[in-house]
Design an enzyme around this catalytic site. Structure first.
Site, PDB file in Angstrom:
ATOM      1  N   LYS A  13      -1.780 -10.451   6.758  1.00 18.99           N
ATOM      2  CA  LYS A  13      -0.607 -11.319   6.597  1.00 18.99           C
ATOM      3  C   LYS A  13       0.679 -10.573   6.972  1.00 18.99           C
ATOM      4  O   LYS A  13       1.509 -11.077   7.722  1.00 18.99           O
ATOM      5  CB  LYS A  13      -0.516 -11.830   5.140  1.00 18.99           C
ATOM      6  CG  LYS A  13      -1.773 -12.557   4.665  1.00 18.99           C
ATOM      7  CD  LYS A  13      -1.657 -13.040   3.234  1.00 18.99           C
ATOM      8  CE  LYS A  13      -1.579 -11.967   2.176  1.00 18.99           C
ATOM      9  NZ  LYS A  13      -2.811 -11.143   2.012  1.00 18.99           N
ATOM     10  N   ARG A  88       0.329 -17.812  -5.033  1.00 23.06           N
ATOM     11  CA  ARG A  88      -0.967 -17.180  -5.246  1.00 23.06           C
ATOM     12  C   ARG A  88      -1.720 -17.822  -6.389  1.00 23.06           C
ATOM     13  O   ARG A  88      -2.838 -17.394  -6.695  1.00 23.06           O
ATOM     14  CB  ARG A  88      -0.718 -15.731  -5.612  1.00 23.06           C
ATOM     15  CG  ARG A  88      -0.992 -14.762  -4.463  1.00 23.06           C
ATOM     16  CD  ARG A  88      -1.024 -13.497  -5.099  1.00 23.06           C
ATOM     17  NE  ARG A  88      -1.400 -12.279  -4.589  1.00 23.06           N
ATOM     18  CZ  ARG A  88      -0.811 -11.535  -3.695  1.00 23.06           C
ATOM     19  NH1 ARG A  88       0.181 -11.970  -3.009  1.00 23.06           N
ATOM     20  NH2 ARG A  88      -1.228 -10.347  -3.463  1.00 23.06           N
ATOM     21  N   ARG A 122      -5.399   1.780   5.130  1.00 20.41           N
ATOM     22  CA  ARG A 122      -3.985   1.405   5.367  1.00 20.41           C
ATOM     23  C   ARG A 122      -3.036   2.538   4.985  1.00 20.41           C
ATOM     24  O   ARG A 122      -3.228   3.212   3.980  1.00 20.41           O
ATOM     25  CB  ARG A 122      -3.623   0.149   4.572  1.00 20.41           C
ATOM     26  CG  ARG A 122      -2.128  -0.179   4.687  1.00 20.41           C
ATOM     27  CD  ARG A 122      -1.781  -1.567   4.229  1.00 20.41           C
ATOM     28  NE  ARG A 122      -2.261  -1.853   2.892  1.00 20.41           N
ATOM     29  CZ  ARG A 122      -2.271  -3.064   2.355  1.00 20.41           C
ATOM     30  NH1 ARG A 122      -1.831  -4.098   3.054  1.00 20.41           N
ATOM     31  NH2 ARG A 122      -2.733  -3.253   1.140  1.00 20.41           N
ATOM     32  N   ARG A 155      -0.814   2.885  -0.597  1.00 21.87           N
ATOM     33  CA  ARG A 155      -0.399   2.062  -1.748  1.00 21.87           C
ATOM     34  C   ARG A 155      -1.292   2.337  -2.950  1.00 21.87           C
ATOM     35  O   ARG A 155      -2.493   2.542  -2.811  1.00 21.87           O
ATOM     36  CB  ARG A 155      -0.478   0.567  -1.375  1.00 21.87           C
ATOM     37  CG  ARG A 155       0.775   0.052  -0.716  1.00 21.87           C
ATOM     38  CD  ARG A 155       0.641  -1.340  -0.118  1.00 21.87           C
ATOM     39  NE  ARG A 155       0.016  -2.342  -0.959  1.00 21.87           N
ATOM     40  CZ  ARG A 155      -0.093  -3.631  -0.618  1.00 21.87           C
ATOM     41  NH1 ARG A 155       0.395  -4.057   0.544  1.00 21.87           N
ATOM     42  NH2 ARG A 155      -0.678  -4.486  -1.417  1.00 21.87           N
ATOM     43  N   ARG A 166      -8.452  -6.808  -6.929  1.00 18.52           N
ATOM     44  CA  ARG A 166      -7.654  -7.718  -6.087  1.00 18.52           C
ATOM     45  C   ARG A 166      -8.528  -8.774  -5.420  1.00 18.52           C
ATOM     46  O   ARG A 166      -8.128  -9.939  -5.324  1.00 18.52           O
ATOM     47  CB  ARG A 166      -6.892  -6.914  -5.026  1.00 18.52           C
ATOM     48  CG  ARG A 166      -5.756  -6.125  -5.635  1.00 18.52           C
ATOM     49  CD  ARG A 166      -5.304  -5.004  -4.727  1.00 18.52           C
ATOM     50  NE  ARG A 166      -4.693  -5.485  -3.516  1.00 18.52           N
ATOM     51  CZ  ARG A 166      -4.588  -4.760  -2.402  1.00 18.52           C
ATOM     52  NH1 ARG A 166      -5.090  -3.549  -2.347  1.00 18.52           N
ATOM     53  NH2 ARG A 166      -3.981  -5.261  -1.357  1.00 18.52           N
TER      54      ARG A 166
END
Ligand code: AP5
Ligand code: MG
Length: 209
Positions: A13, A88, A122, A155, A166
């Site tokens: 996203k 969400r 990431r 992160r 998550r």
């Protein structure tokens, strides 16, 4: 144009929004980025959300809705936006419906095995927020941002335990929005796998640009 980007953690996203903003002339509003900025700046909101985010859970709806209401009221949001990571939950979607209309909800479809690999590799620039991946989208120089040389970090919620929470949270609380927006007729689902430029092309074609 008012767009919502929906999809599991790691669906791309943020990556696709960053690639699309120039062409569309819309601000990219990511609730995750807004919360991370609050944590970094040590604000009272940041202190409330820090541990929740690191664990992979969702920030309470009231706090999140208030944050978005305030952000969408700013001048640069008057002509439309890409809203990434909000809503969400169904209550957040209902609240957004009272704040603003939505033109399209873009659901990025990516399988779990792929998102786990994306999240664990990431890296993000500490100063400008640009998103990298150690294998898929590496920086030119290891550990440093191509744009401003900023330090690349992992992160807190990209650790294995938080990734699992998550994904479970996404399935339980966010995936029901696919049906919810589907019934309203504003949903389009895009294959989020492949080169980011190819995903961007699919997205632009789907919104008629
Ligand atoms: P948030 O920051 O929104 O995290 P998320 O939804 O889990 O999504 P991500 O940012 O992890 O993934 P992405 O889809 O943006 O993927 P990206 O482009 O980075 O939220 C974080 C937390 O904040 C939440 O857990 C919650 O605590 C809180 N929060 C936020 N909003 C909330 C809300 N509305 N309500 C309550 N709480 C909220 O890409 C991922 C990786 O893949 C990158 O390394 C990238 O380089 C790579 N990649 C991207 N596209 C491709 C591609 N096509 N091919 C190969 N690799 C790719
Ligand atoms: Mg993101």
């Amino acid at each position: 144009m008012k767009l919502i980007f929906l999809g599991p953690p790691g669906a791309g996203k943020g990556t696709i929004a960053d690639l699309a903003v120039g062409a569309l002339g819309l601000p990219h509003i990511s609730t995750g980025d807004l919360f991370r900025a609050a944590v970094k700046n040590g604000t009272s909101l940041g202190l409330k959300v820090k541990d929740i985010m690191a664990s992979g859970g969702l920030v309470p709806d009231e706090l999140t809705i208030e944050l978005v209401r305030e952000r969408l009221g700013q001048a640069d949001a008057a002509g439309g936006w890409i809203l990434d990571g909000f809503p969400r939950t169904i209550p957040q979607a209902e609240a957004l419906g009272k704040i603003a209309g939505v033109d399209k909800v873009v659901n990025f479809d990516v399988a779990d095995e792929i998102v786990v690999g994306r999240l664990s590799g990431r890296r993000v620039c500490r100063s400008c927020g640009k998103i990298y991946h150690v294998a898929n989208m590496p920086p030119k120089k290891e550990g440093a941002c191509d744009i401003d040389g900023g330090e690349l970090y992992t992160r807190d919620d990209d650790k294995e335990a938080a990734i699992k929470v998550r994904l479970d949270t996404y399935r339980a609380q966010t995936a029901p929005l696919i049906d919810w927006y589907g019934k309203k007729g504003s949903l389009m689902t895009i294959d989020g796998v492949g080169d980011p430029k190819a995903v961007l092309g699919r997205f632009m074609a789907a919104i008629g640009r």
